[in-house]
Design a protein around this motif. Sequence first.
Motif, mmCIF file in Angstrom:
data_model
loop_
_atom_site.group_PDB
_atom_site.id
_atom_site.type_symbol
_atom_site.label_atom_id
_atom_site.label_comp_id
_atom_site.label_asym_id
_atom_site.label_seq_id
_atom_site.Cartn_x
_atom_site.Cartn_y
_atom_site.Cartn_z
ATOM 1 N N ALA A 120 0.919 -1.106 -0.215
ATOM 2 C CA ALA A 120 -0.060 0.005 0.009
ATOM 3 C C ALA A 120 0.794 1.026 -0.067
ATOM 4 C CB ALA A 120 -0.861 0.020 1.326
ATOM 5 N N SER A 121 2.144 1.128 0.788
ATOM 6 C CA SER A 121 2.759 2.287 0.718
ATOM 7 C C SER A 121 3.453 2.407 -0.547
ATOM 8 C CB SER A 121 3.996 2.011 1.878
ATOM 9 O OG SER A 121 4.874 3.240 1.896
ATOM 10 N N LEU A 122 4.096 1.576 -1.249
ATOM 11 C CA LEU A 122 4.499 1.549 -2.443
ATOM 12 C C LEU A 122 3.451 2.038 -3.622
ATOM 13 C CD1 LEU A 122 6.915 1.020 -4.364
ATOM 14 C CD2 LEU A 122 5.974 -1.283 -4.586
ATOM 15 N N ILE A 123 2.419 1.815 -3.680
ATOM 16 C CA ILE A 123 1.184 2.143 -4.418
ATOM 17 C C ILE A 123 0.948 3.664 -4.165
ATOM 18 C CG2 ILE A 123 -1.218 2.042 -5.028
ATOM 19 C CD1 ILE A 123 -1.099 -1.083 -4.604
ATOM 20 N N GLY A 124 1.152 4.217 -2.949
ATOM 21 C CA GLY A 124 0.883 5.768 -2.697
ATOM 22 C C GLY A 124 1.709 6.267 -3.224
ATOM 23 N N LYS A 125 3.121 5.663 -3.142
ATOM 24 C CA LYS A 125 4.357 6.530 -3.579
ATOM 25 C C LYS A 125 4.270 6.440 -5.206
ATOM 26 C CE LYS A 125 7.275 6.164 0.257
ATOM 27 N NZ LYS A 125 6.797 7.439 0.833
ATOM 28 N N LEU A 126 3.731 5.379 -5.829
ATOM 29 C CA LEU A 126 3.789 5.473 -7.124
ATOM 30 C C LEU A 126 2.747 6.517 -7.861
ATOM 31 C CD1 LEU A 126 4.163 1.627 -8.179
ATOM 32 C CD2 LEU A 126 6.095 3.618 -8.451
ATOM 33 N N ASP A 127 1.751 6.577 -7.154
ATOM 34 C CA ASP A 127 0.444 7.478 -7.522
ATOM 35 C C ASP A 127 0.809 8.917 -7.529
ATOM 36 O OD1 ASP A 127 -1.128 5.318 -7.993
ATOM 37 O OD2 ASP A 127 -2.327 5.433 -6.071
ATOM 38 N N LYS A 128 1.729 9.387 -6.835
ATOM 39 C CA LYS A 128 2.076 10.512 -6.604
ATOM 40 C C LYS A 128 3.131 11.295 -7.836
ATOM 41 C CE LYS A 128 2.246 10.721 -1.663
ATOM 42 N NZ LYS A 128 3.037 10.948 -0.340
#
Length: 128
Positions: A120-128
Amino acid sequence: MKNNKEEIDNLIREALSTEEAKFYDELEEQNFLNKIGGVFKGKTGWLVLVMNIVSLIVFGLLIYCGVQFFNTELTNELIKWGLGVMVCILFMSMIKLYVWMQMDKNDILRELKRVELQVASLIGKLDK
């Protein structure tokens, strides 16, 4: 190996927000007593409590069968009381295996939560 694990944990903590890092720290590996305590929590905690009470009762029966085994002189009685001891030991060991499997299940679930948090943290960083 331990240093690599600590380095990876530090990198993960740096990448997470403060709230996520706090949750990540709660998912750390537990000691043995915390694992046993975790078995009594949750949906099947009552079942583990009942099984431990039954295990204590069976232990008392084991003691009784053992005393009777050593107090008799007849071969048929020796076989009966010896079989009672064996059944009690088998019953208690099955209860212990169940509790150990529950502890292992809790460990696996904790690790899955850690992986979910990292994804979830990785997905959050990729969305930014």
